[in-house]
Enzyme design. Structure first.
Site, PDB file in Angstrom:
ATOM      1  N   GLY A 179       8.106 -25.520 -26.470  1.00  0.00           N
ATOM      2  CA  GLY A 179       7.504 -26.644 -25.826  1.00  0.00           C
ATOM      3  C   GLY A 179       8.135 -27.633 -25.099  1.00  0.00           C
ATOM      4  CB  SER A 205       8.761 -14.543 -29.357  1.00  0.00           C
ATOM      5  OG  SER A 205       8.768 -16.046 -29.085  1.00  0.00           O
ATOM      6  CB  ILE A 208       3.533 -17.768 -26.263  1.00  0.00           C
ATOM      7  CG1 ILE A 208       4.049 -17.075 -27.469  1.00  0.00           C
ATOM      8  CG2 ILE A 208       2.118 -17.647 -26.532  1.00  0.00           C
ATOM      9  CD1 ILE A 208       3.907 -17.438 -28.790  1.00  0.00           C
ATOM     10  CB  SER A 210       7.343 -21.689 -22.526  1.00  0.00           C
ATOM     11  OG  SER A 210       7.924 -20.543 -22.962  1.00  0.00           O
ATOM     12  CB  THR A 214      15.362 -17.020 -27.367  1.00  0.00           C
ATOM     13  OG1 THR A 214      15.078 -18.534 -27.522  1.00  0.00           O
ATOM     14  CG2 THR A 214      16.733 -16.602 -27.449  1.00  0.00           C
ATOM     15  CG  ASP A 267       1.843 -21.527 -29.972  1.00  0.00           C
ATOM     16  OD1 ASP A 267       1.683 -21.228 -31.000  1.00  0.00           O
ATOM     17  OD2 ASP A 267       2.961 -21.636 -29.540  1.00  0.00           O
TER      18      ASP A 267
END
Lengths: 501, 501
Positions: A179, A205, A208, A210, A214, A267
Site C-alpha cells: 500500500g 507476488s 494486486i 498497486s 516485488t 484486498d
C-alpha cells in the site's frame, strides 16, 4: 465429484482465451443440450479419461461447431489436457455443498473450520465460477472474519498448497502488507540476510492493486517465474531467492482468489493474513518479519488498524507455528524515488551498490527490517541487528550476494527507462507538507504500470523538501503516448497530490 | 461515458450465447490489442453510431476471426444493435467510479443516496461485470443495509425504471415474499380483485430460487411475456393482468441483479424489499398488500424476522408514498397440492372453478389476502373483506374474470402432466407432524421445475393427515427419466422430509 451420465463430444480448439475461467461451447441443437436441458450459463462437468473439470456453458447458434463437437476455452483445454479431436464427455454438476457455507458467510455468520477447508479445496479444484468466488471474497471482507476464521482459512490454504522442505533449522522470511508506493525493501533485505549466512527462500507476488509487486520489480532484473525445483536449487546454493510465488503453487486457491480480488480492486484483512501466512508456512519459513506501514493514504490508514493487524498476524502465526514479529512503520509518503517495476528496481540497485545518490529512506528502512529479522532469527544480539545489517550492506557483500542469486535464477540485466515521459512541475514555491500515495499510485497505473514494467513515476518531492516555482516534483514515464495522456488527464481532474505550504 | 480513442473493427456474428454478459472476441495479434495493450478479461467500451456498451474481452488465437474483425456475444449484438459487417469502434474503459462505493459497502460502511443512484444507473447501463454485480449483492446481503439505504436503493431502482400510468385513483397490488412451495394465491386474488371492479395490474417474477414463480405458473395457462403496451391494454379492458414483470422493463437493474442472485442462490432482505417496492411504484400501484409467510423451513424462519421485514416494508413504503399493509401468515407447510408451474396452475384452476376437491388451504388463504386488499383499497368495510371476496369467488365471477384476462393476454389453455412420475409412499402409519418445505422445493427443482413447467411434486400429506403404511405421501413428476432419478437419489440421501408420529 459424483456425476450421473456421460455424453460424448469431439473437442474442437477455438483458440479462445478466457483467462482463468473454463468455458465450454456447445451447439444449441446438439443432442446433449436437448436431452439434458442445458442452457447458457449452466455449469457442467467435463470428463476426459480420469480428469474432470467444471465449465460454464456458452451455447452456440452458428456453424462454428457441428452438432457433435464441443469447443473449450484455452485454459479448459489445458486443465483437461485435451486437444482437437479428443473425445470428451459432459454431465450434470451436482450442487456444490460448500456454496451453502459461502451463503452463510455472506449473511455474516461464523462458519467452521471444516467449511473453510471445503470451500478452499473446491476453489482449488476449479469448482467455483468467478461469480461465486466474488461472493466469497465479498463475504469475507471488512471485519467479517474473527480470529478463528482467519486461522481456519490460513490452515485450509496451507493444506491445499504444496510445501517446500529445507535442511536448515531456521528459515527466515519477511513480508510487507503493502500500500506504499516504491516500498521495495525486499530485494535489499533478502540480499543482506542471505549474505549473513541465513536461509531466506522469499517468494513474492505480483501487484494486486498497486503499480508494482516485488515480483514485477525483480522481473526487470532477473527471471522470477521459477519452478519449485529451481527455487530449491537457487536457495540451497545461495541461501536466498527472489521468486514469484504463484508459479511455485504454494497456495493455488489463493492465486485464484487474488485474480478476482484484483478484478474487484479489493484486498481485505482476513484474506490478506491468510494469504501471507499460508504462503510463509508452505515456503517452509520458521521466522517471519511482517512490516505494516501506516499513514493517511497508505493501505493501512491508522495506528489502531495497524495494531489490530499486528495482533492477528501474531495470533494466527502462533496457531500455525510460525515465529512472527511485526514492525509498524511510517507510511506517510513513498519510499525511494521510483514507483513502478523498473523505476523501483533502479532504486534497489542504487542502494545495493552504495551509490551516493541512493535513496536514503529506502536504505534506512531496509536496514531496520533486515536488522529486526537478524535479531528474530538469532543471528544478531538484541539491539545489534541494524549495525550488523549495515556492515553487510556497506561492505558490498549484500550486492555480491544479490548478483549471485540473480545469476542462479537465470541472469542479471539493468532495468531501462520507458519511451515517453513528462515532468510535472510545481506552480508555487514552498515546503512539501503531505503526499497522496493513493493518487500517485493511480497515476503510475494509468501510465501503464505494472503491465509495462518501465512505466511509472520518478518522485522528487518527499515531505520537507524545499521547492522552487517551476521545479520538477515528479516525472511520469510511459511506453505509450496515449497512456501518458490518460495519466495527465487524471492529474488535471483531481485536487493537489503534493501539498506545498 | 467518456472515452479516449476509437479503433474500427468489422462485426462478425459468432452465434455465441453468453446469457446476460457482453463479450467481445478480438484476435490477439490485431492492431488494437497490440497498440492498446488489451488482454483477456480487459473491459472495453464498444461503440456503434451513438450507442455504446461495455464488454469483456476474450482474446482469440485462431482463424475464427481475421485481424480486423470482432466477434460479439448474442446479447452484445442485440444491445449495440449491430449485425455482421457493421463497423464498430473500441476504446479504453475509464475506471467506473461507483465501484468505490461497492467496495465501501463490502467493507460494511453505510453509503449515501447518490452512491445507490450511481451504482444502479451504472448497472442498468451494463457497465458492471458479473463479478462486480456479485460483489455488490454480497455487500448488501444479511443485515448490511439500514432503513435509509433500503429506501435509497428502492428509489434508485424506481428512477432507472420505466413507469406505468393509470387513470384510476386507486391501483391495488399484492406480493408474497415467497419461500413457501405451492403458495400460488396470486392468480386467484387478481381475479377476485379485478372482478370487484378495482384495478390490479399485477406483474410477477419467474422463480428466483424456488421451483416456480407466479409468472412460470401462469405461463402454463396463458401468455405472460407482455409488452408494456399490451399490459396497459389488458388492464384497461379487464382491470387486471398476470404479466411477467421483467419484459415490462419496470426495473431493469433489478432484473440484472436477480440473474446473479439466482446464480448465487441468494435472496437477501434489503435487495428484496427494494426489488418488490420499486416494481410496485413503477407499475403505478397505490395500495399494496404484502404477505410474509413464516415457518421453520420457509424463507422467513421466525416471527421476529417476519416482524422486522414488516417494519421495513411499511417504512420504505411510506418513504416512496405507497399504502402498504403486511399480513404475516403461517408458513409451516406447502399451500395447495401442486409444487411446480403446471401442478400449481391446476390447483389455481380448481379453486377458481369451485371444484369439490379444490385445496381448501389455498382457497382460504386467497380469501384472507383478497379480503385484506379489498379493505385496504376501500372497496370493503373493515371486517367485511373476506366475506366480500368469498361471494365473488363462489359466484363464479372470479373465474369468469380470470378467463377474460387470459383471453385478453393471448389465450387460455389447460396445464398438462409430465411424462414420468413416481409415487413416494409412507414406510409407517401415523399422523403427519411436520413437513420440510426446503427439501420438497429442492426435489421439485431436481425433477426439472421450473425449467420444465410440468415437473414438480403433487403433495398429499399436509400436517395432521392420517397416513396408512404404504400410502402415497407425494408424487414426483418429471419430463426426463434421468431427472426423476436425480430427485429420488437426493431423497435417499437426506433425512425424512415428512415426519410422521
Amino acid at each position: 465429484m459424483e456425476h450421473h451420465l456421460l455424453n460424448t463430444l469431439k473437442v474442437k480448439s477455438l483458440g479462445i482465451d478466457t483467462y482463468s475461467e473454463n468455458i465450454i461451447f456447445i451447439r444449441s441443437d446438439c443432442h446433449i443440450c436437448r436431452s439434458e436441458g442445458f442452457t447458457a450459463l449452466t455449469r457442467l462437468v467435463v470428463h476426459h479419461n480420469e480428469k474432470t473439470i467444471i465449465a460454464t456453458l456458452n451455447v452456440v447458434h452458428s456453424e462454428l461447431l457441428s452438432g457433435n463437437e464441443a469447443g473449450l476455452s484455452d485454459i479448459a483445454l489445458e486443465r483437461l489436457n485435451v486437444r482437437e479431436g479428443d473425445l470428451i464427455a459432459v454431465s450434470h454438476l451436482k450442487p456444490i455443498e460448500s456454496l451453502s457455507d459461502v451463503r452463510a458467510k455472506i449473511y455474516h455468520n461464523k462458519i467452521n473450520e471444516k467449511a473453510y477447508h471445503k470451500i478452499i479445496s473446491d476453489i482449488t479444484d476449479g469448482l467455483y465460477s468467478d461469480i461465486e468466488i466474488s461472493a466469497f471474497i465479498a463475504g469475507c471482507a471488512g471485519n467479517n472474519m474473527d480470529l478463528d476464521e482467519i486461522t481456519w482459512l490460513t490452515k485450509a490454504m496451507i493444506k491445499t498448497g504444496s510445501r517446500l522442505k529445507w535442511n536448515q533449522q531456521v528459515i527466515a522470511d519477511k513480508h510487507c502488507v503493502g500500500g506504499l508506493p516504491g516500498n521495495r525493501t525486499t530485494p535489499i533485505i533478502v540480499a543482506i540476510i542471505a549474505a549473513s549466512g541465513l536461509t531466506i527462500p522469499k517468494t513474492s507476488s505480483r501487484a494486486i492493486t498497486s503499480p508494482a509487486g516485488t515480483a514485477d520489480t525483480m522481473e526487470t532484473i532477473t527471471v522470477v517465474n521459477l519452478s519449485t525445483k529451481k527455487i530449491k536449487d537457487v536457495v540451497n546454493k545461495e541461501g536466498g531467492c527472489f521468486a514469484w510465488g504463484s508459479l511455485a503453487k504454494l497456495s493455488p486457491a489463493d492465486d485464484i482468489l487474488i485474480t478476482v480480488e484484483k478484478a474487484l480492486d479489493i484486498d481485505s484483512p482476513g484474506q490478506m493474513i491468510a494469504s501471507v501466512l499460508s504462503k510463509k508456512v508452505t515456503a517452509g519459513s520458521t521466522h517471519v518479519l511482517i512490516e505494516i506501514p501506516f499513514g493517511e493514504t497508505a493501505k493501512v490508514r491508522t495506528h489502531d488498524e495497524a495494531l489490530k493487524l499486528q495482533y492477528y498476524f501474531k495470533a494466527v502465526g502462533d496457531a500455525v507455528k510460525l515465529n512472527v514479529e511485526v514492525l509498524i512503520t511510517d507510511g506517510s509518503q513513498p519510499i525511494g524515488k521510483g514507483i513502478g517495476p523498473a523505476l523501483e528496481a533502479m532504486d534497489v540497485l542504487s542502494v545495493l551498490r552504495n551509490e551516493k545518490q541512493a535513496p536514503k529512506d529506502l536504505k534506512d528502512k531496509s536496514l531496520v527490517i533486515a536488522g529486526a529479522l537478524l535479531e528474530l532469527s538469532g543471528k544478531a544480539e538484541k539491539g545489534k541487528g541494524i549495525s550488523e545489517a549495515k556492515k553487510i550492506l556497506e561492505s558490498g557483500k549484500a550486492y555480491e550476494k544479490f548478483q549471485k542469486i540473480c545469476l542462479a535464477q537465470g541472469g542479471f540485466k539493468e532495468p531501462g527507462f520507458a519511451k515517453f515521459h513528462i515532468n510535472i512541475t510545481s506552480e508555487t514555491a514552498g515546503i512539501v507538507k503531505s503526499v497522496d500515495n493513493r493518487k500517485l499510485a493511480k497515476i503510475a497505473k494509468l501510465a501503464g504500470a505494472p503491465r509495462d514494467p518501465s512505466a511509472g513515476i520518478y518522485f522528487n518531492a518527499p515531505i520537507g523538501t524545499k521547492i522552487e516555482k517551476g521545479q520538477t516534483l515528479y516525472t511520469i514515464y510511459s511506453e505509450l503516448e496515449r497512456e501518458l495522456q490518460y495519466a495527465v488527464d487524471y492529474l488535471k481532474s483531481v485536487n493537489s497530490i503534493i501539498t506545498i505550504v
